[in-house]
Structure formats: structure tokens, C-alpha cells
Design a protein around this motif. Structure first.
Motif, PDB file in Angstrom:
ATOM      1  N   HIS A 231       9.679  16.186  36.525  1.00 14.41           N
ATOM      2  CA  HIS A 231       9.918  17.615  36.324  1.00 14.41           C
ATOM      3  C   HIS A 231      11.407  17.918  36.451  1.00 14.41           C
ATOM      4  O   HIS A 231      11.992  18.623  35.616  1.00 14.41           O
ATOM      5  CB  HIS A 231       9.110  18.431  37.336  1.00 14.41           C
ATOM      6  CG  HIS A 231       9.235  19.907  37.140  1.00 14.41           C
ATOM      7  ND1 HIS A 231      10.280  20.649  37.677  1.00 14.41           N
ATOM      8  CD2 HIS A 231       8.462  20.796  36.448  1.00 14.41           C
ATOM      9  CE1 HIS A 231      10.131  21.913  37.332  1.00 14.41           C
ATOM     10  NE2 HIS A 231       9.050  22.034  36.598  1.00 14.41           N
ATOM     11  N   ALA A 232      12.043  17.370  37.501  1.00 13.91           N
ATOM     12  CA  ALA A 232      13.470  17.619  37.714  1.00 13.91           C
ATOM     13  C   ALA A 232      14.310  16.961  36.626  1.00 13.91           C
ATOM     14  O   ALA A 232      15.283  17.554  36.132  1.00 13.91           O
ATOM     15  CB  ALA A 232      13.888  17.111  39.092  1.00 13.91           C
ATOM     16  N   LEU A 233      13.949  15.739  36.223  1.00 11.51           N
ATOM     17  CA  LEU A 233      14.735  15.042  35.206  1.00 11.51           C
ATOM     18  C   LEU A 233      14.612  15.733  33.848  1.00 11.51           C
ATOM     19  O   LEU A 233      15.590  15.824  33.098  1.00 11.51           O
ATOM     20  CB  LEU A 233      14.292  13.585  35.108  1.00 11.51           C
ATOM     21  CG  LEU A 233      15.097  12.663  34.189  1.00 11.51           C
ATOM     22  CD1 LEU A 233      16.589  12.750  34.488  1.00 11.51           C
ATOM     23  CD2 LEU A 233      14.606  11.229  34.313  1.00 11.51           C
ATOM     24  N   ALA A 234      13.435  16.247  33.536  1.00  7.27           N
ATOM     25  CA  ALA A 234      13.279  17.024  32.305  1.00  7.27           C
ATOM     26  C   ALA A 234      14.098  18.306  32.371  1.00  7.27           C
ATOM     27  O   ALA A 234      14.680  18.734  31.371  1.00  7.27           O
ATOM     28  CB  ALA A 234      11.805  17.342  32.064  1.00  7.27           C
ATOM     29  N   ASP A 235      14.182  18.914  33.556  1.00  7.14           N
ATOM     30  CA  ASP A 235      15.057  20.082  33.729  1.00  7.14           C
ATOM     31  C   ASP A 235      16.508  19.706  33.450  1.00  7.14           C
ATOM     32  O   ASP A 235      17.253  20.456  32.805  1.00  7.14           O
ATOM     33  CB  ASP A 235      14.938  20.636  35.151  1.00  7.14           C
ATOM     34  CG  ASP A 235      13.686  21.469  35.370  1.00  7.14           C
ATOM     35  OD1 ASP A 235      12.989  21.784  34.378  1.00  7.14           O
ATOM     36  OD2 ASP A 235      13.404  21.811  36.539  1.00  7.14           O
ATOM     37  N   VAL A 236      16.922  18.540  33.956  1.00  6.22           N
ATOM     38  CA  VAL A 236      18.290  18.077  33.723  1.00  6.22           C
ATOM     39  C   VAL A 236      18.553  17.934  32.223  1.00  6.22           C
ATOM     40  O   VAL A 236      19.585  18.389  31.713  1.00  6.22           O
ATOM     41  CB  VAL A 236      18.525  16.724  34.434  1.00  6.22           C
ATOM     42  CG1 VAL A 236      19.825  16.074  33.954  1.00  6.22           C
ATOM     43  CG2 VAL A 236      18.570  16.914  35.942  1.00  6.22           C
ATOM     44  N   VAL A 237      17.624  17.308  31.518  1.00  4.44           N
ATOM     45  CA  VAL A 237      17.798  17.112  30.077  1.00  4.44           C
ATOM     46  C   VAL A 237      17.897  18.454  29.363  1.00  4.44           C
ATOM     47  O   VAL A 237      18.749  18.646  28.486  1.00  4.44           O
ATOM     48  CB  VAL A 237      16.639  16.274  29.510  1.00  4.44           C
ATOM     49  CG1 VAL A 237      16.686  16.244  27.979  1.00  4.44           C
ATOM     50  CG2 VAL A 237      16.701  14.853  30.060  1.00  4.44           C
ATOM     51  N   GLU A 269       6.911  13.795  29.638  1.00  4.88           N
ATOM     52  CA  GLU A 269       7.085  15.110  30.267  1.00  4.88           C
ATOM     53  C   GLU A 269       7.684  16.103  29.277  1.00  4.88           C
ATOM     54  O   GLU A 269       7.251  17.264  29.209  1.00  4.88           O
ATOM     55  CB  GLU A 269       7.979  14.978  31.493  1.00  4.88           C
ATOM     56  CG  GLU A 269       8.410  16.297  32.127  1.00  4.88           C
ATOM     57  CD  GLU A 269       7.260  17.089  32.722  1.00  4.88           C
ATOM     58  OE1 GLU A 269       7.419  18.316  32.893  1.00  4.88           O
ATOM     59  OE2 GLU A 269       6.202  16.497  33.029  1.00  4.88           O
ATOM     60  N   LEU A 270       8.653  15.661  28.492  1.00  2.00           N
ATOM     61  CA  LEU A 270       9.273  16.559  27.514  1.00  2.00           C
ATOM     62  C   LEU A 270       8.286  16.936  26.409  1.00  2.00           C
ATOM     63  O   LEU A 270       8.284  18.082  25.933  1.00  2.00           O
ATOM     64  CB  LEU A 270      10.518  15.910  26.921  1.00  2.00           C
ATOM     65  CG  LEU A 270      11.698  15.760  27.882  1.00  2.00           C
ATOM     66  CD1 LEU A 270      12.788  14.885  27.269  1.00  2.00           C
ATOM     67  CD2 LEU A 270      12.270  17.122  28.256  1.00  2.00           C
ATOM     68  N   ARG A 271       7.435  16.014  26.014  1.00  2.00           N
ATOM     69  CA  ARG A 271       6.436  16.336  24.976  1.00  2.00           C
ATOM     70  C   ARG A 271       5.429  17.360  25.498  1.00  2.00           C
ATOM     71  O   ARG A 271       4.941  18.209  24.735  1.00  2.00           O
ATOM     72  CB  ARG A 271       5.730  15.062  24.519  1.00  2.00           C
ATOM     73  CG  ARG A 271       6.626  14.136  23.695  1.00  2.00           C
ATOM     74  CD  ARG A 271       5.836  13.003  23.049  1.00  2.00           C
ATOM     75  NE  ARG A 271       6.735  12.079  22.365  1.00  2.00           N
ATOM     76  CZ  ARG A 271       7.094  10.893  22.837  1.00  2.00           C
ATOM     77  NH1 ARG A 271       6.621  10.481  24.006  1.00  2.00           N
ATOM     78  NH2 ARG A 271       7.920  10.118  22.157  1.00  2.00           N
ATOM     79  N   ARG A 272       5.101  17.280  26.781  1.00  2.00           N
ATOM     80  CA  ARG A 272       4.200  18.291  27.351  1.00  2.00           C
ATOM     81  C   ARG A 272       4.842  19.672  27.269  1.00  2.00           C
ATOM     82  O   ARG A 272       4.156  20.676  26.999  1.00  2.00           O
ATOM     83  CB  ARG A 272       3.860  17.929  28.798  1.00  2.00           C
ATOM     84  CG  ARG A 272       2.811  16.840  28.927  1.00  2.00           C
ATOM     85  CD  ARG A 272       2.340  16.664  30.360  1.00  2.00           C
ATOM     86  NE  ARG A 272       3.330  15.982  31.176  1.00  2.00           N
ATOM     87  CZ  ARG A 272       3.430  14.662  31.263  1.00  2.00           C
ATOM     88  NH1 ARG A 272       2.624  13.884  30.553  1.00  2.00           N
ATOM     89  NH2 ARG A 272       4.322  14.110  32.049  1.00  2.00           N
ATOM     90  N   ARG A 273       6.134  19.733  27.489  1.00  2.00           N
ATOM     91  CA  ARG A 273       6.827  21.019  27.382  1.00  2.00           C
ATOM     92  C   ARG A 273       6.877  21.479  25.925  1.00  2.00           C
ATOM     93  O   ARG A 273       6.728  22.671  25.638  1.00  2.00           O
ATOM     94  CB  ARG A 273       8.234  20.911  27.962  1.00  2.00           C
ATOM     95  CG  ARG A 273       8.254  20.586  29.440  1.00  2.00           C
ATOM     96  CD  ARG A 273       9.648  20.646  30.040  1.00  2.00           C
ATOM     97  NE  ARG A 273       9.613  20.268  31.453  1.00  2.00           N
ATOM     98  CZ  ARG A 273      10.583  20.492  32.323  1.00  2.00           C
ATOM     99  NH1 ARG A 273      11.702  21.084  31.921  1.00  2.00           N
ATOM    100  NH2 ARG A 273      10.469  20.137  33.585  1.00  2.00           N
ATOM    101  N   GLU A 274       7.064  20.542  25.026  1.00  2.00           N
ATOM    102  CA  GLU A 274       7.112  20.882  23.601  1.00  2.00           C
ATOM    103  C   GLU A 274       5.774  21.446  23.119  1.00  2.00           C
ATOM    104  O   GLU A 274       5.743  22.311  22.229  1.00  2.00           O
ATOM    105  CB  GLU A 274       7.460  19.636  22.788  1.00  2.00           C
ATOM    106  CG  GLU A 274       8.888  19.134  22.976  1.00  2.00           C
ATOM    107  CD  GLU A 274       9.139  17.814  22.283  1.00  2.00           C
ATOM    108  OE1 GLU A 274      10.319  17.406  22.229  1.00  2.00           O
ATOM    109  OE2 GLU A 274       8.168  17.195  21.806  1.00  2.00           O
ATOM    110  N   SER A 275       4.685  20.951  23.717  1.00  2.00           N
ATOM    111  CA  SER A 275       3.366  21.363  23.245  1.00  2.00           C
ATOM    112  C   SER A 275       3.079  22.832  23.498  1.00  2.00           C
ATOM    113  O   SER A 275       2.230  23.429  22.830  1.00  2.00           O
ATOM    114  CB  SER A 275       2.284  20.504  23.915  1.00  2.00           C
ATOM    115  OG  SER A 275       2.214  20.768  25.308  1.00  2.00           O
ATOM    116  N   SER A 276       3.797  23.431  24.451  1.00  2.00           N
ATOM    117  CA  SER A 276       3.561  24.847  24.753  1.00  2.00           C
ATOM    118  C   SER A 276       4.744  25.739  24.388  1.00  2.00           C
ATOM    119  O   SER A 276       4.724  26.932  24.668  1.00  2.00           O
ATOM    120  CB  SER A 276       3.249  25.015  26.244  1.00  2.00           C
ATOM    121  OG  SER A 276       4.329  24.560  27.045  1.00  2.00           O
TER     122      SER A 276
END
Length: 308
Positions: A231-237, A269-276
Motif C-alpha cells: 500500500h505504501a509503495l504504491a502510494d510512493v509510485v 497492487e497498482l492494478r487493483r487501484r486501476e480497477s476502481s
């Protein structure tokens, strides 16, 4: 920059030195940036010791070609005054203030440039990219004991007005609100760094390979810790991508040495964010990600590139 004489040989050789909290690495490079020799030694605490060790490893990697070395670059943690070569607050080495550039230059009889270690590593990572990826801005995310980023555009390190550019580790946005050594709570570094992983998973060293393996087996606690990290690393990206919009985001540092399992998990994790979120999907974050090559000492390589 600090000057004290110069090389007497005809070759444009440089030495780059990466000073870390536990080890010092160095490379000898030619004019094209190709690594000709490399070396490593254990780091000792104290200003005098660091200067001595830097001078010793420069001579070690240069060997019989020392007289052909034109300049030396040093990457080191802490606050670096690039115009004078002075460094401050290198906590892991017990240094409050050190005239590293001037003293190393005096011992070696060579011009010495000093820069922050993450900036040097970013430049080294940029130098390893295929030519087709060097057209735009590159972001380097350093997952080491702490967390920071560096940015390179057209072969030049980008810098802010105060030196704080890339200090993403101390953005207080993590929802777990763990206390950070900087005095804030919820800094990304408390969830997304080698230090954070050792705190959350003290039963293995290094922690991440064991966390990934246990999480894959269904271990609930490993899954929880991995979730915090991702979660934190995806936030960083996202922060890097939306704030600086680089064409390439390279993940490096000691934590990244676990390799593709980390990159695959992060992309998940990033794909999960992309899905929504159509907005996140449109950023194409997973396509921008790359891992630094763990076989190349990019910190020392980048340090050699800052040596003009």
C-alpha cells in the motif's frame, strides 16, 4: 568541488565511491562510463575513518592506473553541500560535520566531487537504462534502510532549491500512523523501507523474502505486513508519477534485491487501484516500472558520473 592537483595520465579515468552505513563500494570507470574495476570494504564510523577509507578504496580500485585517474566522485547519505564538499548529519557513521571533499582531495591529489547518495544512485540507474528509455525524466526510488527518491533528466540530476527534492520518505500519509524518527507520524518510511520491514518482521534477515514466501503460503501476519508495504509503495509510485510525471520509475536499494517477486506484487497492487479508478488506469503506472540491476553497483557508478 574541491581541487588539489590533478591526474598526470592521459586517460580520462574516474573513480566513484558509494559510502554506506555498513559498506563502502567503489568503481573505476572509463570516459564512456564502463566499469573497469570494482571493490568493497567495510565502513568504519567516524569522520577520520571515512576519509581514510575513501582514499584507500580509490587507490585500491585504480591500482596501477591511479596516475590516469582524472577525478573522484563520492555519494554519501546526509546533508551534502556540493559546492564545498562538506557533509553533515551522517547518522549511521557518527558524523555531525565533515569536510569530506577537501580532505579526500588533499589525500589523493585529485579533484573530488561529493553528492547525496540517492542522487548518485539515481544517476547510476539512469546510466544503465537502454538508450530508448533515456529520452525523458527518470525517477529512482531508493528502498534502503530509509526511503527517498532521485530524479534525472537528459543525464542531469534534478535538484530543488533547498535539497529536499525527493525526500518522499517523510511524507506523513501512511494510515498506520507509526511514529517516525523525524518527529512526525505516518511517514511513508515507517511502512515502506528496510527499517520498517525489520521492525514489522524481526524474525528474518532480510525480512522481505521470508514475508513474500509466508504470505504466498497463506500466513495471515505475513499477508498483513506485505499489505502495509505494498500500500505504501504504491502510494510512493503514485506520488512520484503524479508529482514529477517521469517516463520511467526505477525501484532500487537493498529491499529491491528480492527481485521480480516484489515488482510483481507491486504491479498487482497498482492494478487493483486501476480497477476502481479510470484516472489511475490512464497513468499506466505498471508500464513505467523497472527494477535496478542488482549486479551493478549503481551508487558507485553514479558517483563516478558526477566527477567531472
Amino acid at each position: 568541488m574541491m581541487n588539489a592537483g590533478g591526474a598526470t595520465g592521459t586517460e580520462n579515468l574516474r573513480v566513484g565511491v558509494d559510502v554506506g552505513g555498513t559498506k563502502i563500494e567503489a568503481v573505476l570507470t572509463d570516459a564512456a562510463g564502463a566499469i573497469l574495476a570494482s571493490g568493497r570494504r567495510t565502513a568504519r564510523k567516524g569522520g577520520n575513518e571515512v576519509v581514510e577509507d575513501v582514499a584507500a578504496i580509490v587507490r585500491q580500485v585504480a591500482g596501477m592506473r591511479f596516475d590516469e585517474v582524472r577525478s573522484v566522485g563520492i555519494g554519501i547519505p546526509g546533508l551534502v553541500h556540493r559546492d564545498t564538499g562538506q557533509v553533515e548529519n551522517v547518522v549511521n557513521l557518527g558524523i555531525e560535520k565533515l569536510e569530506l571533499g577537501g580532505r579526500a582531495s588533499g589525500m589523493l591529489g585529485l579533484p573530488v566531487w561529493v553528492d547525496n547518495d540517492v542522487n548518485a544512485a539515481a544517476l547510476g540507474a539512469y546510466g544503465t537504462l537502454p538508450e530508448r528509455l533515456r529520452w525523458g525524466r527518470m525517477a529512482f526510488v531508493n528502498l534502503g534502510t530509509g526511503l527517498a527518491a532521485g530524479f534525472v533528466r537528459a543525464g542531469l540530476v534534478e535538484r530543488g532549491d533547498t535539497g529536499a527534492l525527493g525526500e518522499i520518505g517523510h511524507l506523513p500519509v501512511d494510515p498506520n500512523l507509526v511514529a517516525c524518527k523525524c518527529g512526525q507520524r505516518g511517514c511513508l518510511e515507517t511502512a515502506c523501507s528496510g527499517g520498517a520491514l525489520r521492525r514489522m518482521w524481526p524474525m528474518a534477515d532480510p525480512p522481505l523474502p521470508d514475508i513474500l514466501a509466508k504470505a504466498a503460503e497463506g500466513d495471515a501476519e505475513a499477508g498483513r505486513v506485505l499489505g502495509i508495504l505494498l500500500h505504501a509503495l504504491a502510494d510512493v509510485v503514485q506520488i512520484v508519477a503524479q508529482g514529477e510525471d517521469p517516463s520511467v520509475i526505477v525501484i532500487g536499494g537493498g529491499v529491491s534485491r528480492v527481485g521480480s517477486p516484489l515488482l510483481d506484487a507491486l504491479r498487482g497492487e497498482l492494478r487493483r487501484r486501476e480497477s476502481s479508478s479510470g484516472f489511475i488506469a490512464g497513468l499506466r503506472l505498471t508500464e513505467r516500472l523497472r527494477l535496478a540491476d542488482p549486479s551493478i553497483p549503481i551508487g558507485a557508478l553514479g558517483a563516478s558520473l558526477i566527477a567531472c
